[in-house]
Design a protein around this motif. Structure first.
Motif, PDB file in Angstrom:
ATOM      1  N   LEU A   1       0.802  -1.225   0.000  1.00 41.98           N
ATOM      2  CA  LEU A   1       0.000   0.000   0.000  1.00 41.98           C
ATOM      3  C   LEU A   1       0.830   1.268   0.000  1.00 41.98           C
ATOM      4  O   LEU A   1       0.313   2.357  -0.238  1.00 41.98           O
ATOM      5  N   LYS A   2       2.120   1.150   0.260  1.00 43.59           N
ATOM      6  CA  LYS A   2       2.970   2.328   0.177  1.00 43.59           C
ATOM      7  C   LYS A   2       3.151   2.747  -1.269  1.00 43.59           C
ATOM      8  O   LYS A   2       3.617   3.837  -1.556  1.00 43.59           O
ATOM      9  N   ASN A   3       2.804   1.845  -2.184  1.00 42.94           N
ATOM     10  CA  ASN A   3       2.962   2.135  -3.605  1.00 42.94           C
ATOM     11  C   ASN A   3       1.637   2.576  -4.229  1.00 42.94           C
ATOM     12  O   ASN A   3       0.606   1.933  -4.056  1.00 42.94           O
ATOM     13  N   ILE A   4       1.699   3.693  -4.956  1.00 46.57           N
ATOM     14  CA  ILE A   4       0.512   4.274  -5.592  1.00 46.57           C
ATOM     15  C   ILE A   4      -0.237   3.265  -6.446  1.00 46.57           C
ATOM     16  O   ILE A   4      -1.459   3.256  -6.482  1.00 46.57           O
ATOM     17  N   LYS A   5       0.516   2.438  -7.130  1.00 49.05           N
ATOM     18  CA  LYS A   5      -0.093   1.434  -8.005  1.00 49.05           C
ATOM     19  C   LYS A   5      -1.181   0.643  -7.271  1.00 49.05           C
ATOM     20  O   LYS A   5      -2.247   0.382  -7.821  1.00 49.05           O
ATOM     21  N   TYR A   6      -0.896   0.257  -6.037  1.00 49.84           N
ATOM     22  CA  TYR A   6      -1.857  -0.547  -5.283  1.00 49.84           C
ATOM     23  C   TYR A   6      -2.942   0.317  -4.656  1.00 49.84           C
ATOM     24  O   TYR A   6      -4.103  -0.070  -4.607  1.00 49.84           O
ATOM     25  N   LEU A   7      -2.524   1.475  -4.197  1.00 47.88           N
ATOM     26  CA  LEU A   7      -3.480   2.384  -3.573  1.00 47.88           C
ATOM     27  C   LEU A   7      -4.597   2.730  -4.556  1.00 47.88           C
ATOM     28  O   LEU A   7      -5.776   2.789  -4.193  1.00 47.88           O
ATOM     29  N   LYS A   8      -4.223   2.921  -5.796  1.00 49.75           N
ATOM     30  CA  LYS A   8      -5.185   3.268  -6.852  1.00 49.75           C
ATOM     31  C   LYS A   8      -6.273   2.218  -7.024  1.00 49.75           C
ATOM     32  O   LYS A   8      -7.404   2.548  -7.391  1.00 49.75           O
ATOM     33  N   LEU A   9      -5.902   0.954  -6.778  1.00 42.58           N
ATOM     34  CA  LEU A   9      -6.875  -0.127  -6.947  1.00 42.58           C
ATOM     35  C   LEU A   9      -8.054   0.050  -6.006  1.00 42.58           C
ATOM     36  O   LEU A   9      -9.175  -0.329  -6.313  1.00 42.58           O
ATOM     37  N   PHE A  10      -7.779   0.617  -4.854  1.00 47.54           N
ATOM     38  CA  PHE A  10      -8.828   0.795  -3.857  1.00 47.54           C
ATOM     39  C   PHE A  10      -9.594   2.093  -4.049  1.00 47.54           C
ATOM     40  O   PHE A  10     -10.698   2.238  -3.555  1.00 47.54           O
ATOM     41  N   PHE A  11      -8.969   3.047  -4.736  1.00 50.79           N
ATOM     42  CA  PHE A  11      -9.580   4.366  -4.878  1.00 50.79           C
ATOM     43  C   PHE A  11      -9.586   4.834  -6.322  1.00 50.79           C
ATOM     44  O   PHE A  11      -8.726   5.597  -6.733  1.00 50.79           O
ATOM     45  N   PRO A  12     -10.548   4.382  -7.098  1.00 50.68           N
ATOM     46  CA  PRO A  12     -10.621   4.812  -8.486  1.00 50.68           C
ATOM     47  C   PRO A  12     -10.926   6.300  -8.594  1.00 50.68           C
ATOM     48  O   PRO A  12     -10.512   6.951  -9.536  1.00 50.68           O
ATOM     49  N   SER A  13     -11.636   6.843  -7.635  1.00 44.51           N
ATOM     50  CA  SER A  13     -11.968   8.266  -7.678  1.00 44.51           C
ATOM     51  C   SER A  13     -12.553   8.709  -6.346  1.00 44.51           C
ATOM     52  O   SER A  13     -12.920   7.896  -5.502  1.00 44.51           O
ATOM     53  N   ASP A  14     -12.573  10.037  -6.165  1.00 44.01           N
ATOM     54  CA  ASP A  14     -13.324  10.636  -5.062  1.00 44.01           C
ATOM     55  C   ASP A  14     -12.955  10.166  -3.662  1.00 44.01           C
ATOM     56  O   ASP A  14     -13.769   9.575  -2.936  1.00 44.01           O
ATOM     57  N   PHE A  15     -11.725  10.464  -3.312  1.00 46.71           N
ATOM     58  CA  PHE A  15     -11.314  10.201  -1.932  1.00 46.71           C
ATOM     59  C   PHE A  15     -10.801  11.510  -1.358  1.00 46.71           C
ATOM     60  O   PHE A  15     -10.482  12.450  -2.094  1.00 46.71           O
ATOM     61  N   THR A  16     -10.710  11.565  -0.046  1.00 48.37           N
ATOM     62  CA  THR A  16     -10.203  12.768   0.597  1.00 48.37           C
ATOM     63  C   THR A  16      -8.810  12.482   1.153  1.00 48.37           C
ATOM     64  O   THR A  16      -8.455  11.333   1.398  1.00 48.37           O
TER      65      THR A  16
END
Lengths: 217, 217
Positions: free
Chosen positions: B141-156
């Motif tokens: 999860l420290k890597n954007i690649k994986y973080l993106k999988l959880f948040f396609p859009s609209d996060f704070t």
DNA sequence: TCAAAAGTGTTCTCGTTACACCCATGT
DNA sequence: ACATGGGTGTAACGAGAACACTTTTGA
């Protein structure tokens, strides 16, 4: 019983000699892939788990009491072994050159260390497995814990630098490398110098006993 | 045929909801471990590899066309399934809450998302497998690649901060977190604000399209 | 008007980079 | 004496950490 199948551990045993990463391969003497080289492997028995199986595999080859082994990935393509279905579980092992000794059992076959940048013809999916384990090894080597496994004592800083230059595939400034490595407080001078090389002899170092997990670079 | 055995893929499907990491579990309705919860699993057939098997397992549960799945470790203890020998290969999956939809097939069983910090009674070696995959997830999860999988859009940004505070198990300074996250050039403001929460509404962001692999923290 | 959470800038410290000359050995 | 590789210091730069007050909303 359609869905029962064979499983094997596949050993990627690494060592580092003169700043060069090497892997242990065994020569095939029968078809398919006769005369090709392959990774040592052993079929899992019903009365053991994969760690036990891998341990047997390792001690069949080398007589070191305890070497460090870690699980890698699983390779499950249907035709990876051509005529039989075998699931391969990759294991990464790390030994230092100094304490390495081949066992009696290993004399039956021809084992050889290969520079990972100059591999011979490889049987089955060994190329894929090695590529995979090499990339895992590369990231692990940034951690002292793993580096220590290859260097129990008496290494030089330029030797370490060569390894990192290979890992990152770029030149590193000698002074900066030195500074970073020494400032990490993980080294002790042994007081000795390396001999037999051309140029000024390099100081020999060893790792501090107490350093465990620490990322450098 | 002593050394042939069953193999199953074991799915660790993760999602993040309101800054909380959750894992999908299924309720057991028969012995052993009746009424306990377990990870979804599927036995490997002789005509498929593990990736295909995992893919079937996933699509049996959720109807998303394509979700990201990655291999984890192998669990091979002799008694892990009590009365039969089954080798378990762990897979990590990641879905976002927005596009998630359960499939028709999944209605047969009771599936539930659990906060990974508040897991129910777990069958077999599921606890061990989850601990293992969670620690893998944490570093990914420290890597954007994986973080993106959880948040396609609209996060704070505060939502992200909560996740990292959980991962590192420590408070992070709001200003520094913000600065680092925004300066990474991976975000776009959507122009909207989150609503319904107490306090000042937070800006909504999404990731830039082109960002691929990049470690943050 | 109060409580709750979000947004915002500056300074200091420390690790990273860039860079050039001298030293010890073998031939 | 020369070629080869090892050892050393300093200055500039940039990322990370520490730190307090104002803003927007709902109750």
């Amino acid at each position: 019983m359609e869905n029962k199948m064979m499983i094997e551990t596949v050993l990627n045993l690494f060592t580092i000699e003169n700043g060069i990463i090497k892997i242990l391969l065994v020569h095939r003497e029968s078809d398919p892939y006769k005369t090709y080289w392959e990774l040592p492997a052993l079929t899992l028995n019903s009365d053991e788990n994969l760690e036990e199986c891998t341990n047997t595999l390792v001690t069949n080859i080398i007589s070191n009491k305890k070497i460090y082994v870690e699980q890698g990935d699983v390779f499950s393509n249907i035709n990876r072994k051509i005529d039989e279905r075998v699931i391969g579980v990759s294991y990464l092992g790390m030994v230092d050159q100094m304490s390495l000794e081949f066992s009696e059992l290993s004399k039956d076959k021809e084992y050889l260390w290969f520079d990972v940048t100059a591999l011979p013809k490889l049987a089955f999916d060994c190329k894929e497995i090695i590529d995979n384990s090499l990339s895992k090894l590369n990231s692990k080597l940034k951690n002292i814990k793993y580096l220590k496994l290859f260097f129990p004592s008496d290494f030089t800083i330029p030797e370490m630098q060569h390894i990192y230059e290979f890992l990152f595939n770029q030149k590193i400034d000698r002074r900066n490398f030195r500074k970073k490595f020494i400032n990490s407080n993980i080294l002790k001078e042994t007081g000795d110098y390396i001999k037999g090389a051309t140029g000024r002899p390099a100081k020999l170092y060893k790792f501090n006993e107490d350093v465990i997990e620490k990322n450098i670079f």
